[in-house]
Scaffold this motif. Structure first.
Motif, PDB file in Angstrom:
ATOM      1  N   UNK A 148       0.805  -1.279   0.054  1.00 30.20           N
ATOM      2  CA  UNK A 148      -0.011   0.002  -0.161  1.00 30.20           C
ATOM      3  C   UNK A 148       0.853   1.055   0.036  1.00 30.20           C
ATOM      4  N   UNK A 149       0.333   2.174  -0.869  1.00 28.57           N
ATOM      5  CA  UNK A 149       1.249   3.429  -0.794  1.00 28.57           C
ATOM      6  C   UNK A 149       1.346   4.229   0.815  1.00 28.57           C
ATOM      7  N   UNK A 150       0.462   3.952   1.360  1.00 22.47           N
ATOM      8  CA  UNK A 150       0.664   4.536   2.874  1.00 22.47           C
ATOM      9  C   UNK A 150       1.976   3.745   3.418  1.00 22.47           C
ATOM     10  N   UNK A 151       2.302   2.947   3.123  1.00 20.79           N
ATOM     11  CA  UNK A 151       3.789   2.366   3.450  1.00 20.79           C
ATOM     12  C   UNK A 151       4.958   2.865   2.747  1.00 20.79           C
ATOM     13  N   UNK A 152       4.695   2.953   1.360  1.00 19.96           N
ATOM     14  CA  UNK A 152       5.965   3.274   0.676  1.00 19.96           C
ATOM     15  C   UNK A 152       6.011   4.753   0.424  1.00 19.96           C
ATOM     16  N   UNK A 153       5.056   5.354   0.769  1.00 21.30           N
ATOM     17  CA  UNK A 153       4.719   6.802   0.171  1.00 21.30           C
ATOM     18  C   UNK A 153       4.818   7.044  -1.331  1.00 21.30           C
ATOM     19  N   UNK A 154       4.735   8.228  -1.773  1.00 24.17           N
ATOM     20  CA  UNK A 154       4.733   8.565  -3.274  1.00 24.17           C
ATOM     21  C   UNK A 154       6.052   8.531  -3.898  1.00 24.17           C
ATOM     22  N   UNK A 155       6.057   7.316  -4.850  1.00 25.13           N
ATOM     23  CA  UNK A 155       7.621   6.993  -5.192  1.00 25.13           C
ATOM     24  C   UNK A 155       7.742   7.850  -6.625  1.00 25.13           C
ATOM     25  N   UNK A 156       8.727   8.796  -6.563  1.00 27.17           N
ATOM     26  CA  UNK A 156       9.465   9.583  -7.721  1.00 27.17           C
ATOM     27  C   UNK A 156      10.972   9.211  -8.189  1.00 27.17           C
ATOM     28  N   UNK A 157      11.540   8.599  -6.945  1.00 28.60           N
ATOM     29  CA  UNK A 157      12.916   8.155  -7.189  1.00 28.60           C
ATOM     30  C   UNK A 157      12.983   6.816  -6.702  1.00 28.60           C
ATOM     31  N   UNK A 158      14.106   6.454  -6.926  1.00 31.15           N
ATOM     32  CA  UNK A 158      14.336   4.680  -6.567  1.00 31.15           C
ATOM     33  C   UNK A 158      15.098   3.788  -7.464  1.00 31.15           C
TER      34      UNK A 158
END
Length: 234
Positions: A144-154
């Motif tokens: 869930x996005x609540x666990x990863x945060x919004x992904x822009x890099x990685x």
């Protein structure tokens, strides 16, 4: 309740850390969304608008154990991708609006029968047989996005038998996640259960029976599976 002539199993994906599962409605895939990969496939990324193809929902399988080597090919390729799970409905969205539809993320591999794709391209025919075969979309449990945060890099990467084949960064996408979702929503309505494979970095290459594939996206998940034996000729 509608009565049907037979029952079909709903394709689903696992959700990390629990027993609930994510129902899969449709699977969209973005073509050539990393500049280096576009170049290795013979395209000019500066002149391309995003384009899409699809996989059947039941092509998405757990990225674990041994996955079958598909029939009709001698040139099976790996393409590591960030997978986006959609949890809302939207049409004609701006990128900012599209962000709110992201339910979570996964790590997937777009397995491709490259020889069939080349034949289709040369003949001006669709890619379906090259991209939409059984088990062509192995995927990690969704986070869930609540666990990863919004992904822009990685970092996004893939190894075969311990050898690094693909490596890039999510920031290298030509169209980021929000822009990809926005583009899709201007063609069809995005709805809960849709999955989006967002493109692959350069370094795509063949897989052989017995190969071990390990791959991951930092902050999301890591996967590992083996490639099975070639099917026997009938």
């Amino acid at each position: 309740m509608t009565d049907t002539v037979f029952k079909l199993e709903q394709p689903t994906a696992a959700i990390a850390g629990g027993t609930s599962r994510f129902p899969i409605r449709r699977v969209f895939c973005v073509g050539r969304n990393y500049a280096a990969h576009a170049r290795e496939m013979g395209s000019d990324p500066t002149r391309e608008a995003p384009f899409f193809f699809m996989k059947p929902a039941d092509a998405v399988v757990a990225a674990e154990g041994t996955l079958p080597y598909p029939p009709l090919t001698g040139d099976l390729h790996h393409e590591i991708e960030l997978v986006v799970a959609v949890g809302g409905t939207g049409v004609n969205l701006t990128p900012e609006q599209a962000r709110s539809l992201v339910w979570g993320y996964g790590v997937g591999v777009d397995l491709t029968r490259r020889d069939l794709q080349a034949e289709a391209k040369n003949s001006g025919r669709p890619w379906d047989w090259a991209k939409g075969f059984d088990a062509s979309g192995p995927c990690s449990p969704l986070v869930p996005v609540q666990q990863t945060g919004w992904l822009e890099t990685g970092r996004i990467w893939l190894k075969v038998n311990g050898e690094l084949r693909q490596q890039g960064d999510l920031a290298d996408m030509i169209y980021n996640v929000a822009e990809v979702l926005s583009h899709i929503s201007h063609s069809v309505a995005l709805r809960p259960g849709d999955l989006v494979f967002t493109g692959t970095p350069s370094g795509v290459a063949p897989l052989a029976p017995g190969d071990q594939v390990t791959a991951g996206v930092d902050g999301v998940a890591q996967i590992s599976f083996h490639v099975g034996a070639r099917p026997k000729a009938v």
